[in-house]
Design a protein around this motif. Structure first.
Motif, PDB file in Angstrom:
ATOM      1  N   LYS A 159      -1.943   8.265  14.398  1.00 53.90           N
ATOM      2  CA  LYS A 159      -2.658   7.295  14.956  1.00 53.90           C
ATOM      3  C   LYS A 159      -3.152   6.077  14.047  1.00 53.90           C
ATOM      4  CE  LYS A 159      -4.303  10.179  18.805  1.00 53.90           C
ATOM      5  NZ  LYS A 159      -5.583  10.600  19.418  1.00 53.90           N
ATOM      6  N   PRO A 160      -2.923   4.807  14.415  1.00 61.55           N
ATOM      7  CA  PRO A 160      -3.748   3.921  13.394  1.00 61.55           C
ATOM      8  C   PRO A 160      -5.018   4.183  12.924  1.00 61.55           C
ATOM      9  CG  PRO A 160      -2.650   2.768  15.281  1.00 61.55           C
ATOM     10  CD  PRO A 160      -2.611   4.215  15.658  1.00 61.55           C
ATOM     11  N   GLU A 161      -5.819   4.924  13.788  1.00 60.33           N
ATOM     12  CA  GLU A 161      -7.368   5.282  13.221  1.00 60.33           C
ATOM     13  C   GLU A 161      -7.246   6.405  12.307  1.00 60.33           C
ATOM     14  OE1 GLU A 161      -6.259   4.861  16.443  1.00 60.33           O
ATOM     15  OE2 GLU A 161      -7.130   6.476  17.533  1.00 60.33           O
ATOM     16  N   ASP A 162      -6.184   6.938  12.007  1.00 59.12           N
ATOM     17  CA  ASP A 162      -5.955   7.926  10.725  1.00 59.12           C
ATOM     18  C   ASP A 162      -5.617   7.407   9.607  1.00 59.12           C
ATOM     19  OD1 ASP A 162      -4.041  10.058  13.098  1.00 59.12           O
ATOM     20  OD2 ASP A 162      -6.284  10.206  12.850  1.00 59.12           O
ATOM     21  N   THR A 163      -5.659   5.829   9.545  1.00 57.70           N
ATOM     22  CA  THR A 163      -5.274   5.371   8.311  1.00 57.70           C
ATOM     23  C   THR A 163      -6.490   5.565   7.421  1.00 57.70           C
ATOM     24  OG1 THR A 163      -3.915   3.562   9.331  1.00 57.70           O
ATOM     25  CG2 THR A 163      -5.229   3.103   7.181  1.00 57.70           C
ATOM     26  N   ALA A 164      -6.401   5.851   6.053  1.00 59.04           N
ATOM     27  CA  ALA A 164      -7.716   6.219   5.033  1.00 59.04           C
ATOM     28  C   ALA A 164      -7.013   6.846   3.869  1.00 59.04           C
ATOM     29  CB  ALA A 164      -8.461   7.358   5.829  1.00 59.04           C
ATOM     30  N   VAL A 165      -7.920   6.797   3.144  1.00 56.56           N
ATOM     31  CA  VAL A 165      -7.409   7.586   1.877  1.00 56.56           C
ATOM     32  C   VAL A 165      -8.018   9.074   2.169  1.00 56.56           C
ATOM     33  CG1 VAL A 165      -7.959   8.017  -0.677  1.00 56.56           C
ATOM     34  CG2 VAL A 165      -7.955   5.460   0.293  1.00 56.56           C
TER      35      VAL A 165
END
Length: 123
Positions: free
Chosen positions: A86-92
């Motif tokens: 999901k877009p909210e999984d975007t992270a380092v």
């Protein structure tokens, strides 16, 4: 032990990625491995952990249904399989290690950290 996470990239929502955490210097089998992530403007959060044998795992809230942590001690590598992104999984995403036997959720309890790998999920 030195850790190096890899496998990040750009993926569309609903897609999958598998991150790898390669260890060097010492056998990864001596360590509990954790995964954390930090999204832009947010605090670092616990994603998953796996004990030395792979026989026990733990996951962050609401991640267990989509993420799977595993390890191959013969390859000195741990993995984080991420599905239905999901877009909210975007992270380092960071892999970490500790000699403690418990599956720890607190980043302060991990002693060894590798440079992160960026995961970007587009909508």
């Amino acid at each position: 032990v030195q850790l190096q996470a890899s496998g990040g990239g750009v993926v569309q929502a609903g897609g999958s990625l598998r991150l790898s955490c390669a260890a060097s210097g010492r056998s990864l089998s001596m360590y509990t491995v954790g995964w954390f992530r930090q999204a832009p403007g947010k605090e670092r959060e616990f994603v998953a952990a796996i004990n030395w044998s792979g026989g026990a795992t733990a996951y962050g809230d609401s991640l267990k249904d989509r993420f799977t942590v595993s390890r191959d001690n013969a390859e000195n590598t741990a993995y984080l399989q991420m599905n239905t992104l999901k877009p909210e999984d975007t992270a380092v995403y960071y892999c970490t290690a500790t000699r403690e036997l418990l599956l720890l959720r607190s980043e302060g309890r991990y002693d060894y950290w590798g440079p992160g790998t960026l995961v970007t999920v587009s909508s």
